[in-house]
Design an enzyme around this catalytic site. Sequence first.
Site, PDB file in Angstrom:
ATOM      1  N   GLU A  16       1.395  -0.884   0.272  1.00 30.27           N
ATOM      2  CA  GLU A  16       0.268   0.153  -0.038  1.00 30.27           C
ATOM      3  C   GLU A  16       0.686   1.102   0.452  1.00 30.27           C
ATOM      4  OE1 GLU A  16      -2.971   0.638   3.694  1.00 30.27           O
ATOM      5  OE2 GLU A  16      -2.300   2.573   3.015  1.00 30.27           O
ATOM      6  N   HIS A 184      -9.237   1.549  -0.107  1.00 23.44           N
ATOM      7  CA  HIS A 184      -8.092   2.900   0.826  1.00 23.44           C
ATOM      8  C   HIS A 184      -9.347   3.936   1.789  1.00 23.44           C
ATOM      9  CE1 HIS A 184      -5.437   5.437   1.824  1.00 23.44           C
ATOM     10  NE2 HIS A 184      -4.576   4.245   1.971  1.00 23.44           N
ATOM     11  N   ASP A 310       2.603   1.338   3.761  1.00 19.78           N
ATOM     12  CA  ASP A 310       1.784   3.268   4.053  1.00 19.78           C
ATOM     13  C   ASP A 310       2.776   4.444   3.490  1.00 19.78           C
ATOM     14  OD1 ASP A 310       0.006   4.860   3.146  1.00 19.78           O
ATOM     15  OD2 ASP A 310      -0.781   4.255   5.758  1.00 19.78           O
TER      16      ASP A 310
HETATM   17 CA    CA Z   1      -2.677   5.066   2.678  1.00 21.27          CA
END
Ligand code: CA
Length: 347
Positions: A16, A184, A310
Site C-alpha cells: 500500500e 483504501h 503506507d
Molecule cells: Ca495509505
Amino acid sequence: MPTTCNAKQFDRICVEEAYAPPELLEACRRALEQNDPMELGFRRLTGGYFNGSAGSNLLLRRLSDLGDFRLSEMDAHGIRKQLLSITSPGVQHLPASEAVALAQLTNDRMAEAVRQHRDRFDALAACAPQAPDAAARELERAIGQLGFKGALINSHTRGEYLDEPKFAPILEVLNQWRVPLYLHPNTPSPQMIQPYLPHALETATWGFAAETSLHALRLIMAGVFDRYPHLVIVLGHAGEGLPLCLERIDDRHAFFVSVDDRGLVPRLSRAPSEYIHEHFRFTTSGQNFTRPVMFLLQALGSDNVMYAADYPYESMATRQTIDALPLADSDKRKLLAENAQRIFKLE
Ligand code: CA
C-alpha cells in the site's frame, strides 16, 4: 556496524504505497481553491500539502517520485518491491472528465515505472468511479494491457458507495479479471464528517478507519459478494477495525434479523464474517506494531495478511518490529512477501 546489517534477509514486498503524478498534485492544489462544500474532507486532508514547509515539500517529493529517490528509500529499509497505487483521495474529488484523464495519466506513469524497474515495482490501477463506465474501461486497459495487479479505490466518491447500482461496471471488471480491489481510506463522506472536525479526527487518527470499515460492511450487507463471487477486497490498517468485531457483527446481525418486522435488516445467505473470511484480505499498513499484527494473524490466518508500509505517510522503518514478531520464519515469509505474491499474482 549499522543495525540493519543484523536483519534477516527476508524478501520484503509492501503493498500500500502511494504515488501521485505532479499533474494530479497540481489539480489538487487548484481544487483546494474551489472551496467545494462536498469536498470538506479532501480540503482537510490535503490542505497542508502545499504550505511550502520542509515537511510538506518532502511529502510531495516522495509522493511524485518513481525513480532513484524512492528506490534509495526502499533500499535503506530493505524493501525489494512496492505495489504502487494512487494516493488518497486520488481523482475522486475532481470533476468527472478531469478525473478520468488524470487516472489514465497516473496509470501510464506507474506502468512506465514498472517497465523500468520490473523487480522493484508493481501497480494497482487508479480509476474515476464518478464516471463508472469510463472507470471500467480504464480498469480493463490497466489490468489487461498494462499488466496491473488489481485496482485501488479511496472509499466513497462524493458520498457514494460501491454497493450502489451505478458502480456495477467497476465491480464487474474486477470480478471478471479475478483481481483484488484495495479499498483504501478516504475522509468520512459529506454526510458523516461534521462530528469529526472539531478535534481533527477525520483522517488517519480515526475517520479513515470508520469510513472504510463502513464501506466494507455496506458491500457485505448489499449482497455484493453473492453477485460477484470472485471479488476480493483488500483492507489496510489491520482491517480498519473490523477484525476485532467479527463475532459481534455476526451476533448482532442475527439478532436484528430475528426482531426485524419492517424488512430493514438485510437477509444474507451467510453470516457476515463468512464473507469477510472468504472475500477479504488484510494488510499491516500503518499498524506495524506487535499487538495489531499478531491479532490480525490470529483472527484471519497467516495466509491472509500482507505487509504494507503506507509510504510516504508512514515510515518504512518497521524491520526491527516485524523481524521481532514471535512467529516462525515460514510465517514471516508469508507476511512479508509470499501472501502478496499469491494474492496479487505478482511475478
Ligand atoms: Ca495509505
